[in-house]
Design an enzyme around this catalytic site. Structure first.
Site, PDB file in Angstrom:
ATOM      1  N   LYS A 142     -68.156 -19.030  23.456  1.00  0.00           N
ATOM      2  CA  LYS A 142     -67.134 -19.830  22.767  1.00  0.00           C
ATOM      3  C   LYS A 142     -66.868 -21.124  23.545  1.00  0.00           C
ATOM      4  CE  LYS A 142     -63.709 -17.399  21.704  1.00  0.00           C
ATOM      5  NZ  LYS A 142     -62.504 -16.604  21.525  1.00  0.00           N
ATOM      6  N   LYS A 189     -61.925 -13.333  31.416  1.00  0.00           N
ATOM      7  CA  LYS A 189     -60.832 -12.700  30.651  1.00  0.00           C
ATOM      8  C   LYS A 189     -60.139 -11.714  31.581  1.00  0.00           C
ATOM      9  CE  LYS A 189     -59.098 -12.651  26.444  1.00  0.00           C
ATOM     10  NZ  LYS A 189     -59.017 -13.723  25.439  1.00  0.00           N
ATOM     11  N   ASP A 216     -53.055 -14.442  25.745  1.00  0.00           N
ATOM     12  CA  ASP A 216     -53.794 -13.708  24.705  1.00  0.00           C
ATOM     13  C   ASP A 216     -52.771 -12.731  24.128  1.00  0.00           C
ATOM     14  OD1 ASP A 216     -56.669 -13.212  23.576  1.00  0.00           O
ATOM     15  OD2 ASP A 216     -55.968 -11.194  24.030  1.00  0.00           O
ATOM     16  N   THR A 234     -55.053 -22.585  18.419  1.00  0.00           N
ATOM     17  CA  THR A 234     -56.011 -21.582  17.939  1.00  0.00           C
ATOM     18  C   THR A 234     -55.902 -21.432  16.423  1.00  0.00           C
ATOM     19  OG1 THR A 234     -55.732 -20.427  20.041  1.00  0.00           O
ATOM     20  CG2 THR A 234     -56.877 -19.237  18.293  1.00  0.00           C
TER      21      THR A 234
HETATM   22  P1  NDP Z   1     -50.121 -12.015  19.700  1.00  0.00           P
HETATM   23  O1  NDP Z   1     -49.743 -11.010  20.715  1.00  0.00           O
HETATM   24  O2  NDP Z   1     -49.315 -13.257  19.573  1.00  0.00           O
HETATM   25  O3  NDP Z   1     -50.171 -11.326  18.259  1.00  0.00           O
HETATM   26  C1  NDP Z   1     -51.031 -10.269  18.003  1.00  0.00           C
HETATM   27  C2  NDP Z   1     -50.758  -9.769  16.606  1.00  0.00           C
HETATM   28  O4  NDP Z   1     -51.741  -8.806  16.270  1.00  0.00           O
HETATM   29  C3  NDP Z   1     -49.408  -9.081  16.460  1.00  0.00           C
HETATM   30  O5  NDP Z   1     -48.948  -9.250  15.156  1.00  0.00           O
HETATM   31  C4  NDP Z   1     -49.773  -7.616  16.740  1.00  0.00           C
HETATM   32  O6  NDP Z   1     -48.885  -6.677  16.171  1.00  0.00           O
HETATM   33  C5  NDP Z   1     -51.112  -7.528  16.061  1.00  0.00           C
HETATM   34  N1  NDP Z   1     -51.913  -6.476  16.720  1.00  0.00           N
HETATM   35  C6  NDP Z   1     -52.288  -6.420  18.014  1.00  0.00           C
HETATM   36  N2  NDP Z   1     -52.975  -5.293  18.250  1.00  0.00           N
HETATM   37  C7  NDP Z   1     -53.033  -4.646  17.074  1.00  0.00           C
HETATM   38  C8  NDP Z   1     -53.601  -3.427  16.648  1.00  0.00           C
HETATM   39  N3  NDP Z   1     -54.283  -2.655  17.520  1.00  0.00           N
HETATM   40  N4  NDP Z   1     -53.472  -3.084  15.338  1.00  0.00           N
HETATM   41  C9  NDP Z   1     -52.799  -3.873  14.465  1.00  0.00           C
HETATM   42  N5  NDP Z   1     -52.220  -5.032  14.810  1.00  0.00           N
HETATM   43  C10 NDP Z   1     -52.336  -5.406  16.080  1.00  0.00           C
HETATM   44  O7  NDP Z   1     -51.671 -12.357  19.995  1.00  0.00           O
HETATM   45  P2  NDP Z   1     -52.497 -13.632  19.555  1.00  0.00           P
HETATM   46  O8  NDP Z   1     -52.069 -14.085  18.219  1.00  0.00           O
HETATM   47  O9  NDP Z   1     -52.508 -14.575  20.693  1.00  0.00           O
HETATM   48  O10 NDP Z   1     -53.974 -13.007  19.485  1.00  0.00           O
HETATM   49  C11 NDP Z   1     -54.501 -12.420  18.304  1.00  0.00           C
HETATM   50  C12 NDP Z   1     -56.005 -12.378  18.401  1.00  0.00           C
HETATM   51  O11 NDP Z   1     -56.510 -13.719  18.566  1.00  0.00           O
HETATM   52  C13 NDP Z   1     -56.589 -11.584  19.562  1.00  0.00           C
HETATM   53  O12 NDP Z   1     -57.816 -11.005  19.184  1.00  0.00           O
HETATM   54  C14 NDP Z   1     -56.854 -12.658  20.605  1.00  0.00           C
HETATM   55  O13 NDP Z   1     -57.858 -12.262  21.536  1.00  0.00           O
HETATM   56  C15 NDP Z   1     -57.335 -13.779  19.727  1.00  0.00           C
HETATM   57  N6  NDP Z   1     -57.252 -15.104  20.310  1.00  0.00           N
HETATM   58  C16 NDP Z   1     -56.055 -15.618  20.725  1.00  0.00           C
HETATM   59  C17 NDP Z   1     -56.010 -16.893  21.245  1.00  0.00           C
HETATM   60  C18 NDP Z   1     -54.720 -17.548  21.597  1.00  0.00           C
HETATM   61  O14 NDP Z   1     -54.744 -18.760  21.878  1.00  0.00           O
HETATM   62  N7  NDP Z   1     -53.593 -16.873  21.579  1.00  0.00           N
HETATM   63  C19 NDP Z   1     -57.238 -17.683  21.451  1.00  0.00           C
HETATM   64  C20 NDP Z   1     -58.427 -17.085  20.891  1.00  0.00           C
HETATM   65  C21 NDP Z   1     -58.414 -15.829  20.394  1.00  0.00           C
HETATM   66  P3  NDP Z   1     -47.871  -5.863  17.138  1.00  0.00           P
HETATM   67  O15 NDP Z   1     -46.869  -6.879  17.576  1.00  0.00           O
HETATM   68  O16 NDP Z   1     -47.338  -4.780  16.276  1.00  0.00           O
HETATM   69  O17 NDP Z   1     -48.720  -5.341  18.281  1.00  0.00           O
END
Ligand code: NDP
Length: 458
Positions: A126, A138, A178, A221
Site C-alpha cells: 500500500k 503494523k 487503526d 482514509t
Molecule cells: P475504528 O476503530 O474507528 O472503527 C472500526 C469500526 O469497525 C467500528 O464500527 C467497529 O465496531 C467495527 N468493527 C471492528 N471490528 C469488528 C468486528 N470484528 N466485527 C464487526 N465490526 C467490527 O477503526 P477504523 O475506522 O480506523 O478502521 C477500520 C478498518 O479500516 C480497519 O480494517 C483498519 O485496518 C482499516 N484502515 C484504517 C485506517 C485509518 O486511517 N484509520 C487506514 C487504513 C485502513 P465496534 O465499535 O463495535 O468494535
C-alpha cells in the site's frame, strides 16, 4: 459449454504458487490471515516475475514475506478499581526498502501476531502505491478499549509506549492509528514518548493539529476510498451521483467515507458496528452523520441507538450486504464480506466493491465478485489515502511547517489518482474493465522489489 483449459504457463505458475505458499505455511503456523494476504499477492506476483530472473534470483517475494523483525512485549497497567491487567503488545516491522517502517497501531481483543503480520505485509504494498518514501509496519495490542474510562485508556497508552519507545523513531518507524486507536490514543502515546525521551519529534502520525498533526488526516482514509471509487467510475464514464451505497463500520474510515460519498451525491443507507447494522432507506445525510460521529467519538455509544433516534431498522448481529446497493464499502474489519455476501451483492446488481477496511473480502468472495463482473478496489489501493496523508504529516513535521486543508486535499486527490493509474497500468485492462487487485499487487511490488535489488542481499 466446456471451461477453457489452462495454458502450460498458467499451470507452471500454479505449481510455483503452491510451492511458494506451502513454504510460507510451514514457516507461519497458526497465522491464517497472514497466509491469506501472502496468497492473494502471490497469485498475481508469481506469474508476473516468471520472466524476470533478477527478482527470482534475489528471492524478493520470499524476503518480503518474512518480516524484518517482530517484537512482542508485556503491557502492564492498572484499572480504575485498582486491578492490575496484563496485555500483549507488538510491533511488526515488515520492510523498509523504500522508507521508514510506517503503519498503524490496533487495540482490539482479536489482535495477535498473525493478524499484525498480515497487516504489515499489506502495508508495504500500500505504502509503495502512494509514491511516498514509506516502508511497511503494523502494531498494537490485544487490549479492549470498550467500556474503559479515559484515565484507563491513558494509563494503557502510557504503559504501551514505555515499551514501544525502544523500537520507533522519526527515521526508523513511525506508527499511526487503526482500529481502537484514534486521536485521543495518539495524544496519550505521543505525550508518553515525549516524557520518556525529552524529544518533540514526528514519531507518530494522526497527532492533534496543535502538536504537529496534519489537517485532513482524520478524513484522509475515508475520503480516499470515495476518491478511488470516483476515479474507477469516471474511467467507466459513470459517477457516484445517484448511487445507493452500503457502508459497514461506523468508525473513522466509515464515517468520513460516508461524508465524501454524500458530497459526490451518493446515498448511503447502512452503517454497522460489532453489534449489527442499521438500514436507513432515507439516507444518512450530513445531520445524521454528525449525530453518528458524536455518538462514536464523544458518547462512545452503539450504532443500534441510531435506529431508535431516526426510526429505522437495526438488524442484530448481521452485516449489511443483503441490502440492495450499487456500491458496497466494507469499512469495519478483515474478512467481513464472505462468499454468500458477495453472491447477495451480485444478485442485487452491485457494480463496485471498495475495501475501506484491510482485507475485508474473503478469497471466495473475491472469486465471486470478479466472476460476476463486479469491480473490486482492493484495500491496498482503496484505503491508501490514510497513510498517504500520514506521509504528508511526516513531511510537514520535517519541515516544521503546516499545509492548509485545501493543499492537503489536492495532494490526496493526486495520490489517489496516481494509485488508480498504476492499477490500470498493471491490471490487464480490457476496455474499461480493470483487475484492480492484480494492478495494485504488481505495481506495489515492483517499486519495493527494485529498491531491494539495488540494496543488495540484506
Ligand atoms: P475504528 O476503530 O474507528 O472503527 C472500526 C469500526 O469497525 C467500528 O464500527 C467497529 O465496531 C467495527 N468493527 C471492528 N471490528 C469488528 C468486528 N470484528 N466485527 C464487526 N465490526 C467490527 O477503526 P477504523 O475506522 O480506523 O478502521 C477500520 C478498518 O479500516 C480497519 O480494517 C483498519 O485496518 C482499516 N484502515 C484504517 C485506517 C485509518 O486511517 N484509520 C487506514 C487504513 C485502513 P465496534 O465499535 O463495535 O468494535
Amino acid at each position: 459449454m466446456s471451461r477453457p483449459q489452462p495454458t502450460s504457463t498458467e499451470l507452471n505458475s500454479t505449481s510455483e504458487i503452491d510451492q511458494f505458499l506451502n513454504q510460507i505455511a510451514l514457516r507461519n503456523p497458526g497465522e491464517p490471515e497472514f497466509l491469506q494476504a501472502v496468497h492473494e499477492v502471490a497469485q498475481d506476483v508469481v506469474p508476473f516475475i516468471a520472466d524476470k530472473p533478477i527478482y527470482q534470483e534475489m528471492r524478493i517475494l520470499e524476503r518480503m514475506a518474512e518480516p524484518d523483525r517482530v517484537v512482542s512485549f508485556r503491557v502492564t497497567w492498572q484499572a480504575d478499581n485498582g486491578e492490575v491487567h496484563i496485555n500483549r503488545g507488538f510491533r511488526v516491522q515488515s520492510n523498509n526498502a523504500i522508507g521508514p517502517y510506517k503503519g498503524g497501531l490496533r487495540f482490539h481483543p482479536s489482535v495477535n501476531q498473525g493478524i499484525l503480520k498480515f497487516l504489515a505485509f499489506e502495508q508495504t504494498f500500500k505504502n509503495s502505491l502512494t509514491g511516498l518514501p514509506l516502508g511497511g509496519g503494523k502494531g498494537g495490542a490485544d487490549f479492549d478499549p470498550k467500556g474503559r474510562s479515559d484515565a484507563e485508556i491513558m494509563r494503557f497508552c502510557q504503559a504501551f509506549m514505555s515499551e514501544l519507545v525502544h523500537y520507533i523513531g522519526p527515521d526508523c518507524d513511525v506508527p499511526a492509528g487503526d482500529i481502537g486507536v484514534g486521536g485521543r490514543e495518539i495524544g496519550y502515546l505521543f505525550g508518553q514518548y515525549k516524557r520518556l525521551t525529552k524529544q518533540f519529534q514526528g514519531i507518530l502520525t494522526g497527532k492533534g493539529p496543535s502538536f504537529g498533526g496534519s489537517l485532513m488526516r482524520p478524513e484522509a482514509t475515508g475520503y480516499g476510498v470515495a476518491y478511488m471509487v470516483n476515479n474507477m467510475l469516471t474511467h467507466k464514464k459513470d459517477a457516484i451521483e445517484g448511487k445507493i451505497c452500503c457502508v459497514s463500520g461506523s468508525g473513522n474510515v466509515a464515517t468520513f467515507c460516508v461524508q465524501k460519498i454524500n458530497s459526490f451525491g451518493g446515498k448511503v443507507v447502512t452503517l454497522s458496528d460489532s453489534g449489527g447494522f442499521i438500514h436507513d432507506p432515507d439516507g444518512i445525510d450530513a445531520d445524521r452523520l454528525a449525530w453518528v460521529m458524536d455518538l462514536k467519538n464523544n458518547r462512545r455509544g452503539r450504532i443500534e441507538e441510531y435506529a431508535k433516534e431516526f426510526k429505522c431498522e437495526f438488524i442484530t448481529g448481521a452485516r449489511p450486504w443483503q441490502v440492495p446497493c450499487d456500491i458496497a464499502f466494507p469499512c469495519a474489519t478483515q474478512n467481513e464480506l464472505n462468499q454468500a455476501d458477495a453472491e447477495h451483492l451480485a444478485n442485487n446488481g452491485c457494480k463496485v466493491v471498495a475495501e475501506g477496511a484491510n482485507m475485508p473480502t474473503t478469497p471466495k468472495a473475491v472469486e465471486v465478485l470478479l466472476s460476476r463482473g463486479i469491480a473490486l478496489a482492493p484495500s491496498k489501493a482503496a484505503n491508501a489515502g490514510g497513510v498517504a496523508v500520514s506521509g504528508l504529516e511526516m513531511s510537514q513535521n520535517s519541515q516544521r511547517y503546516a499545509w492548509d486543508s485545501t493543499e492537503i486535499d489536492e495532494k490526496l486527490q493526486r495520490i489517489m489518482a496516481g494509485i488508480h493509474e498504476q492499477c490500470v497500468t498493471y491490471g490487464e485492462p480490457r476496455g474499461t474493465e480493470v483487475n484492480y487487485a492484480k494492478g495494485a499487487n504488481i505495481a506495489g511490488f515492483v517499486k519495493v522489489a527494485d529498491a531491494m535489488v539495488a540494496q543488495g542481499i540484506c
